[in-house]
Design a protein around this motif. Sequence first.
Motif, PDB file in Angstrom:
ATOM      1  N   ALA A 119       0.840  -1.199   0.000  1.00 40.90           N
ATOM      2  CA  ALA A 119       0.000   0.000   0.000  1.00 40.90           C
ATOM      3  C   ALA A 119       0.873   1.246   0.000  1.00 40.90           C
ATOM      4  O   ALA A 119       1.935   1.268   0.625  1.00 40.90           O
ATOM      5  N   THR A 120       0.404   2.266  -0.702  1.00 40.31           N
ATOM      6  CA  THR A 120       1.159   3.511  -0.809  1.00 40.31           C
ATOM      7  C   THR A 120       0.318   4.683  -0.331  1.00 40.31           C
ATOM      8  O   THR A 120      -0.850   4.807  -0.700  1.00 40.31           O
ATOM      9  N   VAL A 121       0.903   5.520   0.506  1.00 38.44           N
ATOM     10  CA  VAL A 121       0.268   6.768   0.926  1.00 38.44           C
ATOM     11  C   VAL A 121       1.035   7.895   0.252  1.00 38.44           C
ATOM     12  O   VAL A 121       2.160   8.208   0.635  1.00 38.44           O
ATOM     13  N   PHE A 122       0.419   8.471  -0.770  1.00 39.34           N
ATOM     14  CA  PHE A 122       1.060   9.557  -1.506  1.00 39.34           C
ATOM     15  C   PHE A 122       0.857  10.886  -0.787  1.00 39.34           C
ATOM     16  O   PHE A 122       0.046  10.989   0.151  1.00 39.34           O
ATOM     17  N   GLN A 123       1.562  11.893  -1.245  1.00 32.53           N
ATOM     18  CA  GLN A 123       1.532  13.189  -0.565  1.00 32.53           C
ATOM     19  C   GLN A 123       0.143  13.821  -0.566  1.00 32.53           C
ATOM     20  O   GLN A 123      -0.222  14.521   0.371  1.00 32.53           O
ATOM     21  N   ILE A 183       4.233   2.090   1.949  1.00 31.00           N
ATOM     22  CA  ILE A 183       5.137   3.043   1.310  1.00 31.00           C
ATOM     23  C   ILE A 183       4.624   4.451   1.587  1.00 31.00           C
ATOM     24  O   ILE A 183       3.498   4.795   1.224  1.00 31.00           O
ATOM     25  N   LEU A 184       5.445   5.246   2.252  1.00 28.37           N
ATOM     26  CA  LEU A 184       5.063   6.601   2.628  1.00 28.37           C
ATOM     27  C   LEU A 184       5.884   7.599   1.832  1.00 28.37           C
ATOM     28  O   LEU A 184       7.104   7.680   1.978  1.00 28.37           O
ATOM     29  N   ASP A 185       5.204   8.379   1.004  1.00 32.69           N
ATOM     30  CA  ASP A 185       5.865   9.322   0.108  1.00 32.69           C
ATOM     31  C   ASP A 185       5.967  10.692   0.775  1.00 32.69           C
ATOM     32  O   ASP A 185       4.991  11.435   0.844  1.00 32.69           O
ATOM     33  N   GLU A 186       7.149  10.994   1.304  1.00 32.05           N
ATOM     34  CA  GLU A 186       7.421  12.293   1.934  1.00 32.05           C
ATOM     35  C   GLU A 186       6.323  12.675   2.941  1.00 32.05           C
ATOM     36  O   GLU A 186       5.732  13.759   2.854  1.00 32.05           O
ATOM     37  N   PRO A 187       6.031  11.822   3.925  1.00 30.88           N
ATOM     38  CA  PRO A 187       4.905  12.105   4.832  1.00 30.88           C
ATOM     39  C   PRO A 187       5.117  13.291   5.758  1.00 30.88           C
ATOM     40  O   PRO A 187       4.153  13.805   6.330  1.00 30.88           O
ATOM     41  N   THR A 188       6.357  13.750   5.935  1.00 31.38           N
ATOM     42  CA  THR A 188       6.623  14.851   6.864  1.00 31.38           C
ATOM     43  C   THR A 188       7.064  16.132   6.165  1.00 31.38           C
ATOM     44  O   THR A 188       7.430  17.099   6.825  1.00 31.38           O
TER      45      THR A 188
END
Length: 259
Positions: free
Chosen positions: A83-87, A169-174
Amino acid sequence: MATPILELRNIEKHFGLIIALAGVSIAINEGEVHCLLGDNGAGKSTLIKTMSGVHRPTNGQILLDGKETVFNGARGAIDGGIATVFQDLAMIPLMSVTRNFFLGREPKKRFGPFQFYDFDKADRITMEEMTRMGIKLREPSQAVGTLSGGERQSVAIARAVYFGARVLILDEPTSALGVRQTANVLATINRVRANGVGVVFITHNVRHAMAIGDRFTVLNHGKTLGTALRGEVGHDELQNLMAGGQELVELEGSLRGRV
């Protein structure tokens, strides 16, 4: 050593004459935060889209639980637990937390031949899952747009984990968060890791990576410059491996020489 949940070996991705990835290898283990670092243009976005089934690699292998696989698009990767969490988080600000949590996967209850949205079940699960992530909602009907950026990230992460993510998968979460919100998101990532989920944390912020990471891989111009375990590499070394790092060190040295 345990078999990685997800492994990419010598991945290449070409877009015509443009080589976006030139032999990238990375492995994601259960309960591990693997930080993927690189400056803009390093190939991070192409790599995560390949990991999540959006792009099919030109060359190389993708292994899921040690077996070579080919994802049939993003749905194939999701079915495999990737799973991917996009910006952009894929959320609708004016809708409630519950409606965003179950968007497209609403629980149903039957009444004879008819099916209805089970609001009570959806609200209960949403509150339980958000509490597990350390987020205290006023009520499940609260609009997502009223949450802070860090809380919205946590909703997206909780949603992915609830629906079976084994690799997140965390795309630039911060990237767009303040100090307190960043700390909350990193705490959420730590809770996810404790539940055995493998996390890929994509960032260009070395400080955030060092705070949460177990392993670190640096990308530069579509190639991996190396992978190191926590304790094997320091902040300055990671920074220098990223594009621009060494140049900044040289610039700082020259500026000091003028003083």
